[in-house]
Design an enzyme around this catalytic site. Structure first.
Site, PDB file in Angstrom:
ATOM      1  N   ASN A   1       0.857  -1.188   0.000  1.00 19.17           N
ATOM      2  CA  ASN A   1       0.000   0.000   0.000  1.00 19.17           C
ATOM      3  C   ASN A   1       0.894   1.240   0.000  1.00 19.17           C
ATOM      4  O   ASN A   1       1.428   1.618   1.030  1.00 19.17           O
ATOM      5  CB  ASN A   1      -0.896  -0.039   1.254  1.00 19.17           C
ATOM      6  CG  ASN A   1      -1.734   1.218   1.401  1.00 19.17           C
ATOM      7  OD1 ASN A   1      -1.867   2.010   0.462  1.00 19.17           O
ATOM      8  ND2 ASN A   1      -2.306   1.401   2.580  1.00 19.17           N
TER       9      ASN A   1
ATOM     10  N   LYS B   1       0.013   4.227  -0.330  1.00 24.24           N
ATOM     11  CA  LYS B   1      -0.680   5.418   0.210  1.00 24.24           C
ATOM     12  C   LYS B   1      -0.467   6.603  -0.746  1.00 24.24           C
ATOM     13  O   LYS B   1      -0.393   6.380  -1.954  1.00 24.24           O
ATOM     14  CB  LYS B   1      -0.205   5.716   1.636  1.00 24.24           C
ATOM     15  CG  LYS B   1      -0.286   4.470   2.519  1.00 24.24           C
ATOM     16  CD  LYS B   1      -0.160   4.741   3.992  1.00 24.24           C
ATOM     17  CE  LYS B   1      -0.288   3.420   4.745  1.00 24.24           C
ATOM     18  NZ  LYS B   1      -0.338   3.602   6.199  1.00 24.24           N
TER      19      LYS B   1
ATOM     20  N   HIS C   1      -9.775   1.260   4.506  1.00 23.66           N
ATOM     21  CA  HIS C   1      -8.520   1.481   5.237  1.00 23.66           C
ATOM     22  C   HIS C   1      -8.796   2.444   6.397  1.00 23.66           C
ATOM     23  O   HIS C   1      -9.594   3.376   6.255  1.00 23.66           O
ATOM     24  CB  HIS C   1      -7.452   2.049   4.301  1.00 23.66           C
ATOM     25  CG  HIS C   1      -6.098   2.053   4.943  1.00 23.66           C
ATOM     26  ND1 HIS C   1      -5.713   3.023   5.836  1.00 23.66           N
ATOM     27  CD2 HIS C   1      -5.066   1.178   4.858  1.00 23.66           C
ATOM     28  CE1 HIS C   1      -4.494   2.741   6.271  1.00 23.66           C
ATOM     29  NE2 HIS C   1      -4.074   1.625   5.692  1.00 23.66           N
TER      30      HIS C   1
ATOM     31  N   GLU D   1      -7.246   4.889   7.512  1.00 25.44           N
ATOM     32  CA  GLU D   1      -7.023   6.311   7.204  1.00 25.44           C
ATOM     33  C   GLU D   1      -8.238   6.901   6.494  1.00 25.44           C
ATOM     34  O   GLU D   1      -8.567   8.073   6.680  1.00 25.44           O
ATOM     35  CB  GLU D   1      -5.733   6.464   6.378  1.00 25.44           C
ATOM     36  CG  GLU D   1      -4.509   6.247   7.274  1.00 25.44           C
ATOM     37  CD  GLU D   1      -3.273   5.715   6.571  1.00 25.44           C
ATOM     38  OE1 GLU D   1      -3.185   5.786   5.343  1.00 25.44           O
ATOM     39  OE2 GLU D   1      -2.380   5.211   7.293  1.00 25.44           O
TER      40      GLU D   1
ATOM     41  N   GLU E   1      -5.755  -4.719  10.474  1.00 26.50           N
ATOM     42  CA  GLU E   1      -4.748  -3.697  10.722  1.00 26.50           C
ATOM     43  C   GLU E   1      -5.087  -2.940  11.998  1.00 26.50           C
ATOM     44  O   GLU E   1      -5.905  -2.009  11.974  1.00 26.50           O
ATOM     45  CB  GLU E   1      -4.702  -2.706   9.555  1.00 26.50           C
ATOM     46  CG  GLU E   1      -4.314  -3.336   8.243  1.00 26.50           C
ATOM     47  CD  GLU E   1      -3.685  -2.315   7.303  1.00 26.50           C
ATOM     48  OE1 GLU E   1      -2.571  -2.566   6.838  1.00 26.50           O
ATOM     49  OE2 GLU E   1      -4.295  -1.252   7.064  1.00 26.50           O
TER      50      GLU E   1
ATOM     51  N   GLY F   1       2.102   2.575  10.817  1.00 25.65           N
ATOM     52  CA  GLY F   1       3.047   3.678  10.666  1.00 25.65           C
ATOM     53  C   GLY F   1       3.701   4.106  11.967  1.00 25.65           C
ATOM     54  O   GLY F   1       4.334   5.153  12.038  1.00 25.65           O
TER      55      GLY F   1
ATOM     56  N   SER G   1       3.105  -1.811  10.430  1.00 28.54           N
ATOM     57  CA  SER G   1       4.552  -1.839  10.664  1.00 28.54           C
ATOM     58  C   SER G   1       5.206  -3.173  10.302  1.00 28.54           C
ATOM     59  O   SER G   1       6.133  -3.630  10.979  1.00 28.54           O
ATOM     60  CB  SER G   1       4.876  -1.438  12.108  1.00 28.54           C
ATOM     61  OG  SER G   1       4.437  -0.106  12.346  1.00 28.54           O
TER      62      SER G   1
HETATM   63  P1  PGA Z   1       2.538   0.592   7.686  1.00 22.90           P
HETATM   64  O1  PGA Z   1       1.082   0.771   7.018  1.00 22.90           O
HETATM   65  O2  PGA Z   1       3.108  -0.683   7.130  1.00 22.90           O
HETATM   66  O3  PGA Z   1       3.294   1.801   7.272  1.00 22.90           O
HETATM   67  O4  PGA Z   1       2.315   0.497   9.162  1.00 22.90           O
HETATM   68  C1  PGA Z   1       0.233  -0.320   6.807  1.00 22.90           C
HETATM   69  C2  PGA Z   1      -1.075   0.143   6.204  1.00 22.90           C
HETATM   70  O5  PGA Z   1      -1.577   1.213   6.612  1.00 22.90           O
HETATM   71  O6  PGA Z   1      -1.646  -0.519   5.320  1.00 22.90           O
END
Ligand code: PGA
Length: 245
Positions: free
Chosen positions: A10, A12, A94, A96, A162, A168, A207
């Protein structure tokens, strides 16, 4: 039979169309097709022409899709458009988007249904925030989100667990935490889809990096990972693939 491991990347809001294609060509120089399936979720504007830049066998996907089929929805992107841009997958729900755009479970389910109507496989994201985890309510919270987000959605689906506190932040759930939730999700999928649930993929995200991906994906109910930060550099993606193979 357990499903093939999926490494879902992803990006983003990173990589312009030019950068995205360059990344695909860079991956193609070293990528060898193995047992792990790879899919790259790029920003919508960077999708067009991206499939050709990727090595054979690497799929592409989007990070969101409209809940509407077509028409007067300024700024939205339809599942048919994504299909035409050669997408295989699309992320829906997601965290976000749930936070920044107040997406509800009902909206996430409507997006997943639109994706399926065009032959795309939705990657439906669920997971709890830190306060919910600290109250010990993460299983019921996540399963309620899952049930709401799968309303009318058929079995051509991938689930990504997640935990929001691990995205993140560098804080990864332990492999045991990931497995416990993935097993609970599998149980809920069995209620929804019967025996087909055993062939569905449940991913872990939050992460994930080259040094933890193998332990997480070795768990019996975890069939791959959704990776944000560590998906941006080809070098890290190759390292994750070699850890998994
Ligand atoms: P990250 O994000 O690996 O940077 O923690 C995962 C995601 O939001 O899909």
């Amino acid at each position: 039979m357990s499903p093939r491991t999926l490494l879902a990347l992803n990006w983003k809001m990173n990589k312009t169309p030019t950068e995205a294609r360059a990344w695909g060509r860079e991956l193609a120089r070293s990528y060898r097709r193995g047992t792990v399936e790879v899919a790259v979720m790029a920003p919508a504007v960077s999708l067009y022409g991206l499939k050709e830049a990727m090595p054979g066998g690497v799929d592409i996907g989007a990070q969101d899709v409209s809940a509407h089929e077509s028409g007067a929805h300024t700024g939205e992107i339809s599942a048919a458009m994504l299909r035409d841009a050669e997408c295989t997958y699309v992320i829906v729900g997601h965290s976000e988007r749930r936070t920044d755009h107040a997406e509800t479970d009902a909206l996430v389910a409507a997006k997943a249904r639109q994706a399926q109507a065009q032959g795309l496989t939705p990657i439906v994201c669920v997971g709890e925030g830190l306060e919910v985890r600290e109250r010990g309510e993460h299983v019921e919270h996540t399963l309620a989100q899952l049930r709401g987000s799968l309303d009318g959605v058929d079995e051509r689906v991938v689930i990504a667990y997640e935990p929001v506190w691990a995205i993140g932040t560098g804080k990864t759930a332990t492999a045991e935490d990931a497995e416990a939730m993935a097993a609970a999700i599998r149980g809920a999928l069995r209620e929804h889809y019967g025996d087909l649930a055993d062939s569905l993929r449940v991913l872990y995200g939050g992460s994930v990096k080259p040094d933890n991906v193998a332990a997480i994906c070795a768990q019996p109910n975890v069939n791959g990972a959704l990776v944000g930060g560590a998906s941006l550099k080809v070098e890290d993606v190759l390292a994750m693939l070699s850890a998994l193979e």
